[in-house]
Design a protein around this motif. Structure first.
Motif, PDB file in Angstrom:
ATOM      1  N   ALA A  57       0.817  -1.219   0.000  1.00  0.00           N
ATOM      2  CA  ALA A  57       0.000   0.000   0.000  1.00  0.00           C
ATOM      3  C   ALA A  57       0.848   1.264   0.000  1.00  0.00           C
ATOM      4  O   ALA A  57       0.323   2.360  -0.266  1.00  0.00           O
ATOM      5  N   ALA A  58       2.138   1.149   0.281  1.00  0.00           N
ATOM      6  CA  ALA A  58       2.993   2.344   0.309  1.00  0.00           C
ATOM      7  C   ALA A  58       2.937   3.073  -1.030  1.00  0.00           C
ATOM      8  O   ALA A  58       2.929   4.307  -1.088  1.00  0.00           O
ATOM      9  N   GLY A  59       2.857   2.306  -2.119  1.00  0.00           N
ATOM     10  CA  GLY A  59       2.794   2.921  -3.441  1.00  0.00           C
ATOM     11  C   GLY A  59       1.462   3.578  -3.749  1.00  0.00           C
ATOM     12  O   GLY A  59       1.341   4.323  -4.720  1.00  0.00           O
ATOM     13  N   GLU A  60       0.464   3.322  -2.918  1.00  0.00           N
ATOM     14  CA  GLU A  60      -0.863   3.926  -3.115  1.00  0.00           C
ATOM     15  C   GLU A  60      -1.115   5.080  -2.145  1.00  0.00           C
ATOM     16  O   GLU A  60      -2.251   5.548  -2.028  1.00  0.00           O
ATOM     17  N   ALA A  61      -0.064   5.498  -1.468  1.00  0.00           N
ATOM     18  CA  ALA A  61      -0.246   6.505  -0.422  1.00  0.00           C
ATOM     19  C   ALA A  61      -0.570   7.884  -0.979  1.00  0.00           C
ATOM     20  O   ALA A  61      -0.829   8.810  -0.214  1.00  0.00           O
ATOM     21  N   ILE A 257      -2.450   3.296   4.377  1.00  0.00           N
ATOM     22  CA  ILE A 257      -1.587   2.125   4.606  1.00  0.00           C
ATOM     23  C   ILE A 257      -2.059   1.366   5.842  1.00  0.00           C
ATOM     24  O   ILE A 257      -2.090   0.131   5.866  1.00  0.00           O
ATOM     25  N   SER A 258      -2.452   2.091   6.859  1.00  0.00           N
ATOM     26  CA  SER A 258      -2.950   1.448   8.084  1.00  0.00           C
ATOM     27  C   SER A 258      -4.266   0.726   7.828  1.00  0.00           C
ATOM     28  O   SER A 258      -4.525  -0.334   8.416  1.00  0.00           O
ATOM     29  N   GLN A 259      -5.096   1.283   6.974  1.00  0.00           N
ATOM     30  CA  GLN A 259      -6.339   0.591   6.625  1.00  0.00           C
ATOM     31  C   GLN A 259      -6.024  -0.768   6.001  1.00  0.00           C
ATOM     32  O   GLN A 259      -6.636  -1.793   6.343  1.00  0.00           O
ATOM     33  N   ALA A 260      -5.053  -0.776   5.090  1.00  0.00           N
ATOM     34  CA  ALA A 260      -4.682  -2.036   4.432  1.00  0.00           C
ATOM     35  C   ALA A 260      -4.080  -3.018   5.432  1.00  0.00           C
ATOM     36  O   ALA A 260      -4.385  -4.221   5.417  1.00  0.00           O
ATOM     37  N   GLY A 261      -3.231  -2.509   6.314  1.00  0.00           N
ATOM     38  CA  GLY A 261      -2.556  -3.387   7.272  1.00  0.00           C
ATOM     39  C   GLY A 261      -3.507  -4.007   8.287  1.00  0.00           C
ATOM     40  O   GLY A 261      -3.410  -5.199   8.606  1.00  0.00           O
ATOM     41  N   THR A 262      -4.420  -3.208   8.799  1.00  0.00           N
ATOM     42  CA  THR A 262      -5.334  -3.734   9.819  1.00  0.00           C
ATOM     43  C   THR A 262      -6.315  -4.728   9.199  1.00  0.00           C
ATOM     44  O   THR A 262      -6.660  -5.732   9.824  1.00  0.00           O
ATOM     45  N   LEU A 263      -6.743  -4.467   7.990  1.00  0.00           N
ATOM     46  CA  LEU A 263      -7.648  -5.397   7.315  1.00  0.00           C
ATOM     47  C   LEU A 263      -6.956  -6.757   7.115  1.00  0.00           C
ATOM     48  O   LEU A 263      -7.557  -7.819   7.357  1.00  0.00           O
ATOM     49  N   ALA A 264      -5.704  -6.715   6.721  1.00  0.00           N
ATOM     50  CA  ALA A 264      -4.953  -7.966   6.536  1.00  0.00           C
ATOM     51  C   ALA A 264      -4.725  -8.663   7.877  1.00  0.00           C
ATOM     52  O   ALA A 264      -4.839  -9.892   7.978  1.00  0.00           O
TER      53      ALA A 264
ATOM     54  N   ALA B  57       9.451   0.716   6.726  1.00  0.00           N
ATOM     55  CA  ALA B  57       8.898   0.968   8.062  1.00  0.00           C
ATOM     56  C   ALA B  57       7.722   0.049   8.389  1.00  0.00           C
ATOM     57  O   ALA B  57       7.327  -0.052   9.555  1.00  0.00           O
ATOM     58  N   ALA B  58       7.164  -0.615   7.372  1.00  0.00           N
ATOM     59  CA  ALA B  58       6.022  -1.505   7.636  1.00  0.00           C
ATOM     60  C   ALA B  58       6.386  -2.559   8.681  1.00  0.00           C
ATOM     61  O   ALA B  58       5.568  -2.918   9.533  1.00  0.00           O
TER      62      ALA B  58
END
Lengths: 371, 371
Positions: A57-61, A257-264, B57-58
């Motif tokens: 998701a970093a590339g979609e920031a 990015i946090s949205q993507a991480g927490t969903l995963a 940083a992820a």
């Protein structure tokens, strides 16, 4: 020259903050910690799926995150067997507590919590002019009866209780918390902070419907999910209360990015089981280190352990300072008699080994200082 | 059953939100947009250094971010030639505007802005009970004289002006903004929103000292730096005003990954020059697409272009709806006469080509509808 015209309330607030970060300490010390065991972070880290999702998701920031946090809320509603209208996502439990205080507190309104409980809640209550009334802990745990008795006296807008508790890691059966709801004064909303509940024994989560209007429950990705740095918490509550958050919250407050991480992270139930085992093992490891040094660890329902240093608050403070000098970051309760303890977060073996190595010397030096 | 006791102020607020996200539209439409050109995001993306820093940083997301945002603030202070005590970092300009309103507004306090200016500022003013007074735009730009005249009348706590402006992309020379400060009423703080200023012509940034107590300047990583999803903005102001944020802000509100990404973005000055050129080229491309369709693009000092659809607000609304139906996400000003325009964000050529392909048909259908 224009004067800065703060509101009388904000002008009256102290400059203190709830927590000084380890980075600040590192800057003051001029060197990093070897073991970061003070902030109840989860050094075992998040699910590898979450790390991969965040890296991708970093590339979609360049895009704002979805201001409705829709996909995450749907997944959370599914996980909790409730409706999407019973879930609100915020910038950590801290952010949600601030918004909640703003929603219900007028200056002078009473609020009940425990003496020595989560200071950031108190920070937000004071920040909206609420008046804190505090019940003492009992046997190193929050005291439901004392909290309810105080609530009957002062008839607060909010009654805060954390289960499991921070900073002592104690817990009550969820049924005890649920039973409290029948004894709340009219007009009192319980704020049930379950930040650590996924790591607690079965039956600790309160058996309460998500849409029960008497309680709002706070959960987080910072502890069991190992994503403190993502800044995502959520609350479960009755739909009208949850809807009111939308009237005032910072709608674009959550990182994409946090949205993507927490969903995963939420999808990786295998990792969640693994994490509970790692944390349980680490609690035992901390208790063993304590015992090796003649100290006793309190039972823990969280990813940290309160270790009784066997003296008073000043002695525990000295132990903490000596551990800090030995590059071990820990924190401690502030209020007697819990302040006889230091609070050590669970973590990987490298950090445990560093703690085990540093503790005997730290104790020796603390004992020398207290002579 | 306990009733939810919202404060009278929060209970009185409407359920509306400042912006509906494109994700919500996509869910309602049942299909994604082909070109995301409505939210003034920067589709060229952030510096590759920032992406790499965030991906790295992820794996560190188990740690809370530094609540002081120290390293980022030091870098920002260096970039702006001011002290660290003149910088506060927050969850986007939106988050900072909310905290600022909380710091200075009591219910009933007057606030001045322009009719049709940034709705999220208005959302936060209303959220703390402030009373908005609005000056009209003049020649598709915010009108410094009208704003000052209104301020003399109502003596507001805050006077908001964006330079460059959103939604029209117009701008004033920074010297014009600086000169306004000498005519502010006693006790009025100017909120200068410079979200787009890095993309504006030389001399647009107001030549004002960071510690001038008459103004607080808002900046963001969302636009020129291409990091809208990171949710990081900052404000520059006098040290006592900046210090007051610490009394009430959500200290752990910024994602650790976002801290790493913004710090890396700030260091990549080569990318910043490249970005200004890409955006300038894209503005010309949008103007050319508009001209190809008999429409006129207004001059832009930002990463978006207001395109005059040549009719009234209803016609521009129809064009927007037809573009949406053709999978092109754009937005438009809400207030006449600016509402004759649609607002198109700059972006890579694939999105520009999709826009160029969709616009003729959208215009035809809009014209048919208005017959």
């Amino acid at each position: 020259m224009t004067q800065i015209r703060l509101t009388p309330l904000v002008a009256s607030l102290p400059a203190t903050v709830p927590f000084v970060g380890p980075e600040t300490q590192e800057r003051l010390r001029g060197r990093p910690f070897r073991a970061r065991l003070g902030a109840n972070e989860n050094g075992f880290g998040p699910s590898p799926r979450a790390i991969a999702a965040m890296a991708a998701a970093a590339g979609e920031a360049w895009m704002y995150g979805d201001p409705e946090n829709h996909d995450l809320k749907v997944a959370l509603a599914h996980a909790h067997g409730c409706g999407v209208e019973n879930v609100v996502v915020g910038e950590g439990i801290d952010g949600l507590l601030g918004t909640l205080c703003r929603m219900v507190l007028k200056p002078g309104d009473a609020v009940v919590t425990s003496e020595g409980a989560y200071p950031t809640f108190n920070f937000h209550v004071a920040g909206f002019g609420g008046v804190l009334h505090k019940a003492p802990y009992r046997n190193d745990a929050e005291d439901p009866e004392a909290l309810l008795a105080l609530a009957q006296q002062v008839r607060p807008k909010l009654l805060y209780i954390a289960n499991p508790d921070n900073p002592m890691a104690s817990h009550h059966p969820g049924a005890v918390i649920a039973a409290m709801l029948d004894h709340l004064p009219e007009g009192t909303l319980m704020v049930l902070d379950e930040a650590y509940v996924e790591l607690a024994p079965e039956g600790t989560a309160a058996p309460v419907a998500a849409d029960d209007p008497r309680v709002i429950r706070m959960r987080t990705f910072s502890k069991a999910h190992g994503l403190a740095g993502a800044r995502v918490g959520y609350a479960l509550g009755a739909a009208p209360l949850i809807a009111a958050f939308d009237k005032i919250r910072n709608h674009f407050g959550i990182s994409r990015i946090s949205q993507a991480g927490t969903l995963a992270a939420l999808s990786d139930t295998t990792w969640q089981v693994y994490m509970r085992r790692l944390v349980a093992a680490s609690r035992d490891r901390i208790a063993a280190i304590a015992a090796d040094n003649g100290l006793s660890a309190l039972p823990s329902a969280t990813n940290f352990v309160a270790v009784d240093c066997g003296g008073d608050g000043a002695f525990a403070r000295a132990v903490l300072e000596e551990l800090t000098a030995a590059d071990i970051f820990v924190r401690k309760p502030a209020v007697a008699p819990m302040d006889r303890c230091i609070r050590i977060s669970c973590g990987p073996e490298a950090e445990m080994a560093a703690l085990a190595k540093a503790l005997p010397g730290a104790l020796d030096r603390a004992r020398e200082r207290s002579r």
